[in-house]
Design a protein around this motif. Structure first.
Motif, PDB file in Angstrom:
ATOM      1  N   SER A 150       0.828  -1.209   0.000  1.00 49.79           N
ATOM      2  CA  SER A 150       0.000   0.000   0.000  1.00 49.79           C
ATOM      3  C   SER A 150       0.857   1.251   0.000  1.00 49.79           C
ATOM      4  CB  SER A 150      -0.926  -0.002   1.223  1.00 49.79           C
ATOM      5  OG  SER A 150      -1.760  -1.132   1.213  1.00 49.79           O
ATOM      6  N   GLN A 151       1.955   1.220   0.767  1.00 49.83           N
ATOM      7  CA  GLN A 151       2.784   2.414   0.854  1.00 49.83           C
ATOM      8  C   GLN A 151       3.488   2.699  -0.466  1.00 49.83           C
ATOM      9  OE1 GLN A 151       2.745   4.445   3.508  1.00 49.83           O
ATOM     10  NE2 GLN A 151       3.852   5.816   2.165  1.00 49.83           N
ATOM     11  N   VAL A 152       3.931   1.656  -1.170  1.00 53.59           N
ATOM     12  CA  VAL A 152       4.519   1.864  -2.496  1.00 53.59           C
ATOM     13  C   VAL A 152       3.487   2.493  -3.420  1.00 53.59           C
ATOM     14  CG1 VAL A 152       5.501   0.713  -4.512  1.00 53.59           C
ATOM     15  CG2 VAL A 152       6.195   0.004  -2.234  1.00 53.59           C
ATOM     16  N   GLN A 188       5.871  -8.031  -4.959  1.00 50.71           N
ATOM     17  CA  GLN A 188       5.273  -7.070  -4.028  1.00 50.71           C
ATOM     18  C   GLN A 188       5.472  -5.627  -4.518  1.00 50.71           C
ATOM     19  OE1 GLN A 188       7.310  -8.163  -0.466  1.00 50.71           O
ATOM     20  NE2 GLN A 188       5.780  -9.674   0.163  1.00 50.71           N
ATOM     21  N   ILE A 189       6.676  -5.319  -4.950  1.00 54.37           N
ATOM     22  CA  ILE A 189       6.947  -3.953  -5.406  1.00 54.37           C
ATOM     23  C   ILE A 189       6.170  -3.657  -6.683  1.00 54.37           C
ATOM     24  CG2 ILE A 189       8.749  -2.391  -6.223  1.00 54.37           C
ATOM     25  CD1 ILE A 189      10.702  -3.891  -4.444  1.00 54.37           C
ATOM     26  N   GLY A 190       6.153  -4.618  -7.608  1.00 54.96           N
ATOM     27  CA  GLY A 190       5.400  -4.408  -8.844  1.00 54.96           C
ATOM     28  C   GLY A 190       3.927  -4.211  -8.588  1.00 54.96           C
ATOM     29  N   LEU A 191       3.382  -4.973  -7.638  1.00 57.31           N
ATOM     30  CA  LEU A 191       1.972  -4.809  -7.292  1.00 57.31           C
ATOM     31  C   LEU A 191       1.718  -3.426  -6.705  1.00 57.31           C
ATOM     32  CD1 LEU A 191      -0.825  -6.093  -7.043  1.00 57.31           C
ATOM     33  CD2 LEU A 191      -0.149  -6.981  -4.803  1.00 57.31           C
ATOM     34  N   GLY A 192       2.648  -2.949  -5.866  1.00 57.92           N
ATOM     35  CA  GLY A 192       2.492  -1.617  -5.294  1.00 57.92           C
ATOM     36  C   GLY A 192       2.538  -0.531  -6.344  1.00 57.92           C
ATOM     37  N   GLY A 248       9.410   3.681  -9.804  1.00 55.90           N
ATOM     38  CA  GLY A 248       9.342   2.238  -9.959  1.00 55.90           C
ATOM     39  C   GLY A 248      10.727   1.616 -10.051  1.00 55.90           C
ATOM     40  N   ALA A 249      11.606   2.230 -10.875  1.00 58.90           N
ATOM     41  CA  ALA A 249      12.967   1.702 -10.997  1.00 58.90           C
ATOM     42  C   ALA A 249      13.709   1.771  -9.676  1.00 58.90           C
ATOM     43  CB  ALA A 249      13.719   2.485 -12.079  1.00 58.90           C
ATOM     44  N   PHE A 250      13.509   2.884  -8.952  1.00 60.95           N
ATOM     45  CA  PHE A 250      14.196   3.037  -7.666  1.00 60.95           C
ATOM     46  C   PHE A 250      13.722   1.980  -6.674  1.00 60.95           C
ATOM     47  CE2 PHE A 250      14.382   4.970  -3.388  1.00 60.95           C
ATOM     48  CZ  PHE A 250      15.752   5.153  -3.303  1.00 60.95           C
ATOM     49  N   MET A 251      12.399   1.772  -6.592  1.00 55.21           N
ATOM     50  CA  MET A 251      11.875   0.788  -5.658  1.00 55.21           C
ATOM     51  C   MET A 251      12.311  -0.623  -6.058  1.00 55.21           C
ATOM     52  SD  MET A 251      10.451   2.606  -3.436  1.00 55.21           S
ATOM     53  CE  MET A 251       9.788   1.284  -2.460  1.00 55.21           C
ATOM     54  N   MET A 252      12.386  -0.895  -7.363  1.00 55.93           N
ATOM     55  CA  MET A 252      12.883  -2.196  -7.806  1.00 55.93           C
ATOM     56  C   MET A 252      14.335  -2.393  -7.394  1.00 55.93           C
ATOM     57  SD  MET A 252      10.574  -4.038  -9.308  1.00 55.93           S
ATOM     58  CE  MET A 252       8.993  -3.935 -10.150  1.00 55.93           C
ATOM     59  N   LEU A 253      15.140  -1.306  -7.518  1.00 55.82           N
ATOM     60  CA  LEU A 253      16.536  -1.393  -7.108  1.00 55.82           C
ATOM     61  C   LEU A 253      16.651  -1.660  -5.614  1.00 55.82           C
ATOM     62  CD1 LEU A 253      19.546  -1.075  -7.738  1.00 55.82           C
ATOM     63  CD2 LEU A 253      19.283   1.393  -7.379  1.00 55.82           C
ATOM     64  N   VAL A 254      15.808  -0.977  -4.814  1.00 52.89           N
ATOM     65  CA  VAL A 254      15.815  -1.204  -3.366  1.00 52.89           C
ATOM     66  C   VAL A 254      15.451  -2.647  -3.055  1.00 52.89           C
ATOM     67  CG1 VAL A 254      14.643  -0.631  -1.202  1.00 52.89           C
ATOM     68  CG2 VAL A 254      15.354   1.186  -2.763  1.00 52.89           C
TER      69      VAL A 254
END
Length: 884
Positions: A504-506, A813-817, A853-859
């Motif tokens: 949800s937060q993403v 999870q990140i992609g869903l967010g 999105g790229a940043f969160m994927m990297l994290v």
């Protein structure tokens, strides 16, 4: 009352805790020594053996001390102090969590405090005078319209002589003039005309000089003025020798007799109000407010009763228009606000209720910080196992974690208060710059009520950050987990709730960034840039002209500006291209053919308006000077008006009625269309060009307050225009002197910039929390699979496949967010600002989504790779021994 005496005794013991501890030690020491001496004499044993026997008989000194502390309610204090010390150590031990969590909570608390203080300034400001509750305002309100009716000076004279519940009845009227200083600078200044008794009501001594005196109100008295602190500081550079100097206020020359301190409840300049010279006709645009101080022992209710009695007694003397009024007495600042009857309470409650949004923002931040705290808690399972073995209950462990969270939130709240103080100063400056009205200049940085509000937020934060993960960590199966807990604390697991929070937060991060990008585009590039006008906007200087003198002064100013060599044309109008226009109801005349009645934008313009703007005439003719005569009812419309109202290009010669019919059925006046011009629209109208109707007016018409000059260098002309106005008429006041491409930009952009910055901060909080939360969740999950990884390596699995399998959950999870945030975020932008979605703002939003999105994927990748690589470096035999 014995329980009260006992409570007071315990309270005294808590206050004098060290002294009580010393007395308790002395008491125990005395009894042990006495028992030692008795045993040594009676049993004839060595002193050392006698002391051992005495201590054994006593039964444990520390147990007795603890029992006494429990009896006086001090045991919890000792435990609390230890928990608070441990909480402070935890801040240092986990710097990442401390920085991320403190930043999130501090900013959320600061935003909530700023809003609360802002609303308090608007609805519940504190008057900084002695016994402020005694200062009241008296106003007449129309029973018919529900609006203030402040034109009866005779009422004020009567109140001064007959009221007994209110003393020193004073008068206050708004004053706006040009303040001309010795250096020749002439700028409008807002102030007031006030009775000398008003200074006695406020009871604030001047910083320099004296206040106004009753003699200053006498006819023929020397014209004097008192400066407020802000004007003295900004316009006179805090000159300590200002007393006795003369200043020009419009056409009047006045002597400065005093300077008021910063906390005085007023602004600008204050000059004496002479009731015998004040225009108090019912049709006057100037109103007068009465105020005073309640007599000793009198209440507002008693004052209201007396005012009602006086009004009834003199009702037969009142003029016809004054008979339908009701006199209301309120606290001074409520009265000054001048809201209609019954309007204040509803509006105030609605605005205060908006605080729930900021409390919700804080709750979201707390839940996400609680995720990080839970990740820290799982590493302390071994510590909790030891404490449980030593007798600590679940309640005690929860209280320990709450105390640690209290230290955390106290630090965050302190930082939030500092940020709120700086932010509130900035908000007050923005509001004061963007509007003619300002927040009270005497307001302190933060009020006591705001401090209490922040304290409540801090407690709420501590409960969510400390108790929520503590209850989760010590929930069902807690004791069973402790029995098999490894030192690493791997027995605990994240539940699906925490995974949902991160997803949800993403999504919220993406939504916030899309909103920020769209509004930022509106403010800085698109809707309010004004560069897309259908004319060269940068070549025009615009300003608003106000005067208390004859409207002919505006004409004189326009003529003087026209004579400037850099100016090719000047026009006066009620509205200019690029400004919001008032709406008028138009309907085709029954004799003029078919058409559709609807609202259109309306403006009054002089006969040079279309020539100055080089408007393309599509049909008919422009206005001539004779068209402004009252009997001639003609109008010019734009191309969009013709399409929307008539639906056909032939409009010249047709008639439209402007306004609704009268109650008796009399139709609205009809106007003949004499010309059609191409649309003069701004960028804010590109999505739907609006129908506009122009009516002619004489250049001396008071409605023509907007001036536009076509100049080769508008910015250079702006530096000279005040001097030109002062030479034309010192009473002229100029506002909003800007090139046309910036018209309307200052007021709206400043307010919207405030919104953009708040949203940017919220987006930053969401991004930081999402990053930290995702990293904590995924790294913990991967670390929990160390045993599984060891088994797979021992069975010969390739490291590449192990790492790929480790990625899958985190990436999903990140992609869903990102998907969950992109869909509603894009929908909001398209629905709320379709012109942005069609322009470069859409690409900016897509870029923002792609970058986040790229940043969160990297994290997520780092959160999976780092612990996975660490596990792969462990020998399989060692990994197999790990409790997974």
């Amino acid at each position: 009352m014995s329980w009260i005496d006992g409570a007071l005794a315990r309270l005294r013991l808590l206050v004098a805790r060290n002294a009580a501890e010393e007395r308790m030690d002395s008491e125990f020491h005395f009894h042990i020594e006495m028992e030692t001496e008795r045993l040594a004499s009676e049993m004839q044993v060595e002193p050392r053996e006698a002391r051992r026997l005495a201590l054994a008989a006593f039964g444990g000194v520390e147990n007795h001390k603890e029992a006494l502390r429990q009896g006086r309610g001090a045991a919890w204090l000792s435990g609390l102090s230890l928990d608070l010390k441990l909480g402070a150590r935890m801040l240092v031990k986990y710097p990442g969590l401390t920085v991320v969590g403190t930043f999130a909570l501090a900013v959320a608390i600061a935003i909530g405090a700023i809003y609360f203080e802002f609303v308090r300034d608007l609805y519940d400001p504190e008057l900084p005078v002695d016994h402020a509750a005694e200062v009241v305002g008296i106003r007449n309100w129309s029973i018919i319209t529900g609006q203030a009716d402040d034109h009866a000076a005779s009422d004020i004279v009567r109140w001064r002589h007959e009221l007994t519940t209110i003393q020193d009845v004073s008068t206050l009227a708004r004053l706006e003039r040009n303040l001309i200083t010795d250096d020749g600078r002439s700028e409008p200044v807002a102030g007031s005309e006030m009775s000398a008794s008003g200074f006695r009501v406020m009871r604030v001594p001047p910083l320099f000089g004296r206040p106004l005196l009753d003699s200053d109100e006498a006819s023929g008295a020397l014209p004097v003025v008192v400066l407020t602190y802000g004007v003295w500081q900004t316009r006179f550079a805090s000159d300590s020798n200002i007393i006795g100097r003369t200043v020009r206020l419009g056409a009047s020359v006045l002597t400065v007799v005093g300077v008021m301190p910063a906390h005085f409840p007023g602004r600008g300049v204050i000059s004496p109000l002479r009731l015998d010279e004040f225009d108090t006709r019912p049709d006057s645009d100037r109103s007068i407010l009465a105020f005073g101080r309640l007599a000793h022992g009198a209440s507002i209710e008693q004052a209201q009763t007396e005012l009602t009695t006086l009004a009834s007694r003199h009702a037969h003397e009142a003029q016809h228009q004054q008979r339908n009024v009701r006199t209301i007495v309120k606290p001074f600042l409520e009265s000054v606000r001048g809201k209609s009857l019954g309007e204040d309470a509803l509006e105030r409650n609605i605005v205060y209720a908006t605080n729930l949004f900021f409390i919700g923002l804080l709750a979201v931040c707390c839940v996400n910080v609680a995720t990080l705290v839970f990740a820290r808690t799982v590493t302390r399972e071994g510590e909790m196992a030891v404490r449980t073995a030593l007798g600590a209950s679940r309640k005690r462990i929860v209280m320990q974690l709450f105390a640690e969270a209290a230290v955390f939130t106290t630090v965050a709240s302190t930082i939030g208060l500092v940020v709120a103080i700086a932010g509130m100063r900035w908000v007050r400056a923005v509001i004061g710059t963007a509007t003619e009205q300002s927040l009270p200049t005497w307001s302190s940085d933060l009020s006591t009520s705001t401090m209490i509000y922040v304290a409540v937020l801090a407690v709420l934060s501590a409960l969510l950050v400390g108790v929520l993960p503590a209850l989760k960590a010590t929930g069902s199966g807690f004791e069973a987990r402790l029995k098999r807990a490894a030192p690493s604390g791997s027995a605990m697991q994240f539940g699906g709730m925490w995974t949902g929070v991160i997803v949800s937060q993403v999504g919220l991060t993406v939504i916030f960034l899309l909103i920020v990008v769209s509004i930022g585009w509106n403010v800085h590039i698109g809707r309010f840039g004004g560069d897309a006008l259908a004319l060269p906007a940068k070549e025009y200087l615009t300003l608003r002209v106000e005067t208390d003198g004859p409207s002919r002064s505006r004409v004189a100013l326009a003529e003087r500006i026209s004579s400037d060599p850099s100016v090719s044309g000047v026009t006066l109008a009620s509205r200019l291209p690029g400004m919001d226009h008032p709406s008028v109801w138009v309907q085709p005349d029954a004799d003029g053919g078919s058409g559709r009645a609807q609202y259109a934008r309306g403006a009054f313009v002089d006969d040079q308006f279309f020539g100055v703007f080089n408007a393309t005439l599509l049909a008919g003719r422009e206005f001539s000077p004779s068209d402004a005569e009252p009997k001639r009812r003609v109008a010019i419309v734009n191309e969009s008006f013709v399409k929307r109202v008539f639906g056909a290009p032939d409009a010249v010669g047709r008639r439209v009625r402007i306004g609704a019919s009268a109650p008796d059925g009399t139709p609205a006046p009809a106007y003949e269309i004499i010309g059609v011009v191409r649309d003069l629209t701004t960028a804010r109208d590109t999505s739907a060009t609006r129908a506009t109707l122009y009516r002619p007016a004489s250049r001396s018409d008071a409605r023509l307050s907007q001036l536009a000059a076509h100049a080769t260098n508008p910015k250079a002309l702006a530096t000279r225009v005040r001097g030109i106005a002062s030479a034309a008429d010192p009473s002229l006041r100029l506002y909003d002197i800007v090139p046309m491409n910036e018209l309307g930009k200052a007021e709206e952009a400043l307010i919207l910039n405030l919104i953009v910055r708040v949203l940017a901060i919220v987006g930053a909080i969401a991004l930081v929390l999402s990053t930290a939360g995702v990293y904590s969740l995924l790294s913990f999950t991967v670390a929990r699979r160390t045993r599984e990884i060891g088994i797979r390596v021992a069975l010969g699995a390739e490291k590449r496949r192990i790492i790929s399998a480790t990625f899958s959950r985190g990436i999903r999870q990140i992609g869903l967010g990102i998907l969950a945030g992109s869909v509603p975020g894009t929908a909001l932008v398209v629905w709320g600002a379709p012109e942005v979605a069609e322009g470069a703002g859409a690409s900016g939003g897509l870029v923002a989504v792609a970058v986040v999105g790229a940043f969160m994927m990297l994290v997520g990748a780092m959160a999976c790779v780092v612990p996975a690589m660490r596990a792969l470096r462990i020998e399989p035999t060692i990994a197999l021994k790990t409790d997974g």
